[in-house]
Design a protein around this motif. Structure first.
Motif: not given
Length: 432
Positions: A265-287
């Motif tokens: 996980i890297a995130r699309g914004l440059d200002y993140y510096t430490g912990c990052v997290f993302e939540i995914y749900v199957e069934g939405l395809g690429a998004q």
């Protein structure tokens, strides 16, 4: 001339808006349960607010324009930067931590596709001046709590720490600008392009191979020991891994154990510096990503003091799409509870008075406005979802009464005019 809505935008009609308002209200209630307060920011800001530190991908997608005074402005592409501006303008001396949440539309000029629009909504929060990993644990627990309240199923929360990858790159002497380029490619998941970039920047083969290995590592807490062995020669990266391990421990104290460690996980914004997290749900395809966030250092970039901040936002439209796919239909109230129907033209004004009397008690009430016959009025009231119809007839009015009809049972009864609102409140409450 045929009028069309702009590409990448949508119209929301009555039922869909009811569903969206229910989800919005549910999430906001959870945010407030955790002590967050709502703010609103302008839909457009100075262009520089977003171009200073928002990542090349977003800069290319910004809707920007000049106003009549020649000022460069932009429709907001996200909401974290406006929150940082609010802090700098008005909240620097406020007691910390400061907990804020927001809900609003954002705009990006990108190719419309399933789950991706040019106008979209974000619902999220920022915690400014909290201590990591404490604030990170609370925010992740908050995000999960929102989804639990909505009864959304089969979601996964992936956790990482950008300091692990940046620690390796710092040790290799990679510049911040080059690191941002690398992180953007990691965020896209393009391994071939990443290999080319590592070679172009002349990164040591050992470090490059470690980076490639790390971004492919997913698993539960047990992978921490494996990562420690891989990055044993990178002290700064090890320090960030220890921060991630502390976060996992704290999450358990918040009652949260359902997560995956994901170092890609890297995130699309440059200002993140430490912990990052993302939540995914199957069934939405690429998004499939419905939320993302982490710890960032944006306020210092804008000229303020160094203050640790953590935040996240739900892609509100994607949450709505998941609920639709999972057939989790939010409970929706009918448009009306009561319909007031004058039986004849001469009782129309009395009907208006009675409707206002009922409305002032907080009961959702409509009244006949187009002069239909009684049969059509009753049909319209039924289609509108009204459980009760108040029939206003001349003969009843002479006796100080009106007729109350229950549309479900068909029963009718005479009620004194002065008590109709109170009777309706009792009847409606008894149905809940």
């Amino acid at each position: 001339m045929e009028l069309q809505k702009p590409r990448g935008t949508r119209d929301f009609l009555f039922e869909e808006m009811k569903e969206r308002k229910f989800v919005e209200k549910t999430m906001k209630k959870v945010f407030e349960t955790y002590g967050y307060q709502e703010i609103k920011t302008p839909i457009f800001e100075d262009l520089s607010l977003f171009t200073l530190k928002s990542g090349e991908g977003i800069i290319e997608e910004i809707y920007h324009f000049q106003d009549k005074g020649g000022r460069d402005l932009a429709l907001r592409p996200e909401l974290t930067a406006p929150v940082a501006r609010i802090y700098l303008n008005q909240l620097q001396k406020s007691p910390k931590p400061i907990k804020m949440y927001y809900f609003g539309s954002c705009f990006r000029y990108e190719r419309p596709q399933a789950g991706r629009f040019r106008q979209f909504w974000q619902l999220g929060c920022e915690l400014i001046g909290g201590k990591s990993p404490d604030c990170e644990a609370e925010i992740i627990a908050l995000a999960s709590h929102c989804l639990e309240e909505l009864k959304l199923e089969d979601y996964q929360i992936h956790l990482g720490n950008l300091g692990i990858l940046r620690g390796i790159l710092n040790q290799e002497g990679v510049s911040n600008h080059q690191q941002d380029q690398i992180m953007a490619i990691v965020d896209k998941g393009d391994v071939l392009e990443l290999k080319k970039l590592l070679k172009e920047f002349k990164i040591d083969e050992k470090s490059g191979n470690i980076l490639l290995e790390l971004i492919g590592m997913h698993g539960h807490r047990e992978i921490i020991d494996d990562v420690k062995k891989i990055i044993a020669d990178y002290p700064s990266a090890l320090e960030s891994l220890e921060e991630l391990e502390k976060l996992l421990t704290m999450l358990e104290s918040f009652g949260f154990r359902d997560y995956l460690v994901n170092l890609g996980i890297a995130r699309g914004l440059d200002y993140y510096t430490g912990c990052v997290f993302e939540i995914y749900v199957e069934g939405l395809g690429a998004q499939k990503q419905i939320s993302g966030g982490g710890t960032y250092n944006l306020i210092e970039v804008f000229g303020g003091e160094k203050v640790e901040s953590t935040g996240f936002a739900f892609g509100f439209d994607r949450v709505m799409e998941v609920l639709k796919i999972q057939k989790t239909k939010p409970p929706i109230k009918s448009r009306l509870e009561v319909f007031v129907a004058p039986i004849s033209p001469e009782t129309k004004l009395n009907a208006f008075e009675i409707a206002q009397q009922i409305r002032k008690k907080g009961i959702r009430t409509d009244v006949e406005l187009v002069g239909r016959k009684l049969k059509k009025i009753l049909s319209f009231a039924d289609n509108s979802g009204a459980r009760f119809v108040v029939l206003v007839g001349a003969r009843d009015l002479k006796n100080g009464e009106i007729t109350l009809k229950d549309m479900r049972s068909g029963n009718q009864e005479q009620i004194p005019i002065e008590t109709i609102a109170d009777v309706l409140i009792q009847r409606i409450n008894s149905l809940k």
